[in-house]
Design a protein around this motif. Structure first.
Motif, PDB file in Angstrom:
ATOM      1  N   MET A  87      46.936  76.893  36.511  1.00 20.94           N
ATOM      2  CA  MET A  87      45.913  77.797  37.059  1.00 20.94           C
ATOM      3  C   MET A  87      46.321  79.263  36.875  1.00 20.94           C
ATOM      4  N   GLN A  88      47.601  79.543  37.054  1.00 21.11           N
ATOM      5  CA  GLN A  88      48.092  80.904  36.803  1.00 21.11           C
ATOM      6  C   GLN A  88      47.793  81.335  35.368  1.00 21.11           C
ATOM      7  N   ARG A  89      48.085  80.447  34.426  1.00 26.12           N
ATOM      8  CA  ARG A  89      47.855  80.778  33.003  1.00 26.12           C
ATOM      9  C   ARG A  89      46.365  80.966  32.731  1.00 26.12           C
ATOM     10  N   LEU A  90      45.539  80.145  33.377  1.00 24.53           N
ATOM     11  CA  LEU A  90      44.097  80.275  33.199  1.00 24.53           C
ATOM     12  C   LEU A  90      43.620  81.619  33.767  1.00 24.53           C
ATOM     13  N   ALA A  91      44.217  82.013  34.880  1.00 24.57           N
ATOM     14  CA  ALA A  91      43.878  83.310  35.462  1.00 24.57           C
ATOM     15  C   ALA A  91      44.267  84.450  34.521  1.00 24.57           C
ATOM     16  N   MET A  92      45.439  84.326  33.860  1.00 29.05           N
ATOM     17  CA  MET A  92      45.873  85.347  32.900  1.00 29.05           C
ATOM     18  C   MET A  92      44.853  85.472  31.764  1.00 29.05           C
ATOM     19  N   ALA A  93      44.376  84.316  31.288  1.00 30.62           N
ATOM     20  CA  ALA A  93      43.421  84.339  30.184  1.00 30.62           C
ATOM     21  C   ALA A  93      42.105  84.979  30.615  1.00 30.62           C
ATOM     22  N   TYR A  94      41.634  84.647  31.814  1.00 35.95           N
ATOM     23  CA  TYR A  94      40.400  85.269  32.307  1.00 35.95           C
ATOM     24  C   TYR A  94      40.575  86.771  32.505  1.00 35.95           C
ATOM     25  N   GLU A  95      41.737  87.144  32.992  1.00 40.28           N
ATOM     26  CA  GLU A  95      42.001  88.570  33.178  1.00 40.28           C
ATOM     27  C   GLU A  95      41.973  89.295  31.838  1.00 40.28           C
ATOM     28  N   LEU A  96      42.538  88.666  30.831  1.00 44.04           N
ATOM     29  CA  LEU A  96      42.539  89.249  29.489  1.00 44.04           C
ATOM     30  C   LEU A  96      41.112  89.376  28.948  1.00 44.04           C
ATOM     31  N   ALA A  97      40.247  88.437  29.350  1.00 39.60           N
ATOM     32  CA  ALA A  97      38.840  88.466  28.919  1.00 39.60           C
ATOM     33  C   ALA A  97      37.987  89.368  29.811  1.00 39.60           C
ATOM     34  N   ASN A  98      38.660  90.109  30.714  1.00 41.78           N
ATOM     35  CA  ASN A  98      37.996  91.058  31.626  1.00 41.78           C
ATOM     36  C   ASN A  98      37.094  90.364  32.654  1.00 41.78           C
ATOM     37  N   ASP A  99      37.374  89.093  32.945  1.00 38.91           N
ATOM     38  CA  ASP A  99      36.654  88.387  33.997  1.00 38.91           C
ATOM     39  C   ASP A  99      37.586  88.298  35.205  1.00 38.91           C
ATOM     40  N   THR A 100      37.693  89.417  35.933  1.00 36.71           N
ATOM     41  CA  THR A 100      38.661  89.485  37.031  1.00 36.71           C
ATOM     42  C   THR A 100      38.250  88.626  38.225  1.00 36.71           C
ATOM     43  N   ASP A 101      36.979  88.369  38.399  1.00 30.52           N
ATOM     44  CA  ASP A 101      36.556  87.504  39.501  1.00 30.52           C
ATOM     45  C   ASP A 101      37.109  86.093  39.323  1.00 30.52           C
ATOM     46  N   GLN A 102      36.966  85.550  38.108  1.00 34.09           N
ATOM     47  CA  GLN A 102      37.513  84.215  37.823  1.00 34.09           C
ATOM     48  C   GLN A 102      39.045  84.235  37.929  1.00 34.09           C
ATOM     49  N   ALA A 103      39.669  85.318  37.444  1.00 32.66           N
ATOM     50  CA  ALA A 103      41.129  85.423  37.517  1.00 32.66           C
ATOM     51  C   ALA A 103      41.598  85.349  38.965  1.00 32.66           C
ATOM     52  N   ARG A 104      40.932  86.102  39.869  1.00 29.62           N
ATOM     53  CA  ARG A 104      41.331  86.095  41.279  1.00 29.62           C
ATOM     54  C   ARG A 104      41.081  84.724  41.918  1.00 29.62           C
ATOM     55  N   THR A 105      39.991  84.111  41.545  1.00 22.12           N
ATOM     56  CA  THR A 105      39.673  82.787  42.097  1.00 22.12           C
ATOM     57  C   THR A 105      40.766  81.773  41.769  1.00 22.12           C
ATOM     58  N   TRP A 106      41.173  81.729  40.499  1.00 23.01           N
ATOM     59  CA  TRP A 106      42.189  80.766  40.074  1.00 23.01           C
ATOM     60  C   TRP A 106      43.555  81.088  40.687  1.00 23.01           C
ATOM     61  N   LEU A 107      43.871  82.364  40.841  1.00 19.94           N
ATOM     62  CA  LEU A 107      45.150  82.732  41.444  1.00 19.94           C
ATOM     63  C   LEU A 107      45.209  82.332  42.910  1.00 19.94           C
ATOM     64  N   LEU A 108      44.117  82.533  43.639  1.00 17.08           N
ATOM     65  CA  LEU A 108      44.095  82.155  45.053  1.00 17.08           C
ATOM     66  C   LEU A 108      44.203  80.643  45.221  1.00 17.08           C
ATOM     67  N   ARG A 109      43.576  79.882  44.325  1.00 17.42           N
ATOM     68  CA  ARG A 109      43.720  78.424  44.355  1.00 17.42           C
ATOM     69  C   ARG A 109      45.173  78.023  44.116  1.00 17.42           C
ATOM     70  N   ALA A 110      45.803  78.720  43.181  1.00 21.59           N
ATOM     71  CA  ALA A 110      47.213  78.419  42.882  1.00 21.59           C
ATOM     72  C   ALA A 110      48.102  78.746  44.078  1.00 21.59           C
ATOM     73  N   VAL A 111      47.841  79.875  44.768  1.00 21.30           N
ATOM     74  CA  VAL A 111      48.625  80.241  45.948  1.00 21.30           C
ATOM     75  C   VAL A 111      48.543  79.140  46.995  1.00 21.30           C
TER      76      VAL A 111
END
Length: 798
Positions: free
Chosen positions: A623-647
């Protein structure tokens, strides 16, 4: 740093731990300014290196009187001598050469100008030297050293010089050229004898003595039968005659010891593939490969400049394949010279497309393979192979650039002392090179030859077993290094990979990092080789072990290459878990490379595999890696969602390091979105989790991000404390990308607090570090620097 002269008439200081300061004479008034600057610099190098003139002469193989003349401006220093002092003192060679080139155009001292006056009496003795090659190239320093050594005045011992190195390096050509230079100063004549040391039947000592005595004018009827008597007669015959003796292609010290004159007025040059370690009093010149420039000159001198000027890329390809070996270059040039209808591309293509370039490096009676075979055959006596033959074949299997002694011992399946004994023996006869203690390598073409022999003489099973031993050694040693560098739990298993007895261990992270820095090219090579030989358990595990280092040093191409090989091996062995781990690694690497689509694909593949395997911690990592990829694609909402799930998963499984990692990333994202208070909350929570874990790397990253958030929050005091602490930690860790990013934030702090000079210095240092490792953040820092300049700040220059 500018040099400085100490005038006056005091004694030379040469005490332990102190600098050597010479009371230099004033330089001649007629010297130009640049020559003075060069001499002052050389004087400073000599003094700062704690060397007397005598020691400088000994260590560079020039006479102390020559250095006295050069350093007092009595004679212009030669380029070769300049190279020798630069190498000895580890000086900035480019700076010295720049000074040298800007001195007034005085004709550089030729060898003839440095020789004593040629005696009027001409030699009436034997003159057996072969011809000097008209197209000889390079080796200026070695030639000057050899000539000066043979003509050292007022000597009391016989000068014996050995020119040593592997076959094909031009040892005989150098010896013959030097002998022609000094032959006028040996009125008794010159003797030349091929001792056939590289052939299956080296010349016996008694036969060599017989030939030398006959050549020196002794009647055959007066030559005794006993070998010792012949040696004594040779010394008597040459005494007082000032003769030069060239002993070419010596097998070893034992073959030449009885052939040496006793009179110090004579001179001796020996060429050998053997290092002549057992020969007393010999001074050695170790020949290496020609430089690319000299290689090009030799090749074009034989085949013609015009053809290479028209096809420069193919010309460079031939130079690269010949790898600085004069014999190979001479053969390649000759093949083109006698085929004027060939384009340079024709030979280049043949060398690159043939199964072995050695097949193409042959013309008339010259062949690189034959040259190497003669060295190889010295290890086979009366059809019985010496132990080193097996070692050489096994080393030929290895495809990396270098190998350490412990790794070689694993490959050879020997104890450390036995492996070292065989490797040093191979080094002594120039079949293996030792660039540093306990490290070994081949010349590229010799490696091709030895690899051929290995694949011909070893069964496929033996080849595979040897590489498996080596790959297992690297796996366990790299794991020991990664355990010290990686603060989280081990995300791979070494189950089923035999632990070699000689696997290296480390006492601290610094030691582990230095090992990785040295061995990283070999890790790429062994992974590729293990994959190709279908050692799939090793090929799939190795990239998982050292990905932490590749990320630390931002070695993205190596990371992608090894992880891709590993993934293919994992699929071949049908290991779902290894596939998942390698998908995670590739996702991270592609994110760092800026390829968000590939990163996202690999992250989703790894997440699916971990869910199927019921592995919650690794699900969270995916999930962390998926968040990195979304962040790179400028989709920060998805990035934050996946990071919070991982936490949530990390906290539920009691894995604080993983939770902290995600909180750190959340803080960074909120920082960038302008959600500063939220960023501070996440990062302070992260710091609380990290501090008890004793992880300097995680602490540095968190403090840097927290410092940035504090700065944006207007909390400048806390910002400076956090950023300064992060800088110290990144410096200790030698993690340059992290330190560079932190320096850029410090630059922002200094700009915000009204210190543009400090901001400029921090931006510039950050940019330099990032560009050195090819980091994508370099563009952002360059923009910061440009913005500072366009705001009116003019002290620096872009």
């Amino acid at each position: 740093m500018a040099g400085h002269t100490i005038s006056g008439r005091g004694p030379l200081i040469h005490n332990e731990g102190e600098l050597v300061r010479t009371n230099w004479s004033p330089l001649p008034e007629n010297l130009d300014l640049e020559t003075r600057r060069l001499i002052e610099k050389l004087r400073t190098l000599k003094d700062d290196s704690r060397l007397t003139l005598a020691e400088l002469g000994t260590k560079t193989h020039y006479s102390s009187s020559s250095w006295e003349r050069w350093l007092n401006g009595k004679r212009p220093i030669t380029r070769a001598a300049l190279l020798s002092i630069a190498e000895l003192t580890h000086a900035d060679l480019d700076h010295l050469l720049d000074l040298f080139e800007r001195t007034e155009p005085i004709e550089e001292a030729t060898q003839e100008e440095t020789l004593p006056e040629i005696p009027a009496q001409r030699s009436t003795g034997p003159a057996q030297l072969p011809r000097d090659l008209p197209d000889y190239v390079g080796r200026e320093r070695e030639l000057e050293t050899l000539v000066a050594g043979l003509l050292e005045p007022n000597r009391t011992v016989l000068p014996v010089w050995g020119v040593v190195g592997m076959g094909g390096l031009g040892k005989t050509s150098l010896a013959v050229r030097a002998a022609h230079r000094v032959s006028p100063f040996h009125p008794g004549g010159t003797l030349f004898l091929d001792l056939r040391g590289g052939s299956p039947e080296p010349l016996p000592v008694d036969a060599a003595l017989l030939r030398l005595l006959r050549s020196a004018g002794v009647a055959e009827t007066a030559i005794p039968l006993d070998t010792d008597d012949r040696a004594a007669l040779l010394r008597s015959t040459l005494a007082g005659r000032r003769m030069l003796v060239v002993l070419d292609n010596a097998l070893d010290a034992a073959q030449v010891r009885s052939l040496l004159p006793g009179d110090p007025g004579c001179g001796v040059i020996i060429t050998s593939r053997n290092q002549l370690a057992g020969l007393e009093g010999v001074q050695r010149i170790f020949l290496g490969a020609l430089s690319p420039a000299d290689s090009r000159s030799l090749l074009t001198g034989i085949a013609g400049n015009e053809r290479f000027d028209a096809e420069p890329e193919d010309g460079e390809a031939i130079v690269a394949i010949c790898a600085g070996l004069p014999l190979a270059l001479r053969i390649a040039g000759s093949r083109l010279a006698v085929r004027p209808h060939w384009a340079v591309q024709t030979l280049s293509h043949r060398l690159r497309s043939t199964a072995s370039s050695l097949d193409e490096l042959s013309v008339d009676d010259l062949a690189v393979r034959t040259c190497f075979e003669s060295s190889y055959n010295t290890l086979i006596i009366d059809d019985v192979e010496l132990g080193e033959v097996r070692a050489l074949r096994l080393l030929g299997l290895w495809e990396g650039p270098e190998i350490s002694l412990p790794a070689a011992a694993a490959l050879l399946d020997l104890e450390l002392t036995a492996a070292e004994r065989e490797l040093e023996r191979l080094t002594d006869i120039s079949l293996v090179q030792s660039p540093a203690p306990h490290r070994y390598r081949f010349h590229d073409l010799l490696h091709s030859f030895v690899s051929e022999r290995a694949k011909l003489d070893l069964t496929p099973a033996d080849q595979r077993a040897a590489i498996a031993r080596l790959a297992s050694w690297y796996a366990h040693t790299a794991a020991a290094a990664s355990d010290l560098l990686f603060d989280g739990r081990r995300n791979y298993t070494l189950d089923g990979i035999d632990r070699p007895a000689l696997a290296t261990t480390f006492t601290n992270p610094d030691e582990a990092l230095k090992w990785y820095d040295t061995e990283s090219p070999t890790l790429v090579a062994i992974t590729r080789q293990a994959h190709r030989l279908e050692l799939d358990d090793l090929a799939a595990t190795l990239p998982q072990i050292f990905q932490i280092y590749l990320e630390l040093r931002f070695k993205i191409p190596e990371w992608l290459t090894t992880a891709t090989d590993g993934l293919l091996s994992a699929r071949r062995r049908k290991s779902t878990l290894d596939e998942a781990h390698l998908h995670t690694a590739l996702s991270t690497a592609y994110s760092h490379a800026g390829h968000h689509t590939d990163a996202m694909t690999h992250a989703r593949d790894s997440l699916a595999s971990y869910e199927q395997a019921g592995d919650p911690i690794n699900q969270a990592r995916a999930m962390q890696r998926l968040a990195m990829a979304y962040e790179l694609a400028n989709d920060t909402d998805q990035a934050r969602t996946w990071l919070l799930r991982a936490v949530d998963i990390f906290e539920a499984t009691n894995y604080p390091y993983g939770a902290a990692n995600c909180l750190n990333r959340l803080g960074m994202i909120c920082n960038e979105l302008g959600l500063i208070n939220e960023a501070v909350t996440y990062l302070e929570r992260c710091l609380t989790l990290i501090e008890p874990l004793g992880s300097p790397a995680a602490q540095a990253s968190t403090l840097s991000n927290l410092g940035h958030a504090y700065l944006k929050q207007g909390n400048q005091a806390n910002a400076l404390t956090a950023l300064t602490t992060a800088d110290h930690l990144f410096t200790e860790l030698e993690y340059e990308p992290g330190r560079a990013t932190n320096l850029a934030i410090l630059g922002e702090y200094h700009r915000a607090t009204g210190h543009p000079d400090k901001a400029y210095a921090h931006y510039l240092e950050a940019l330099t570090l990032l560009e050195d490792v090819g980091h994508p953040n370099a563009a952002e820092v360059r923009e910061m620097l440009t913005n500072l300049m366009t705001s009116g700040y003019t002290a620096g220059v872009l």
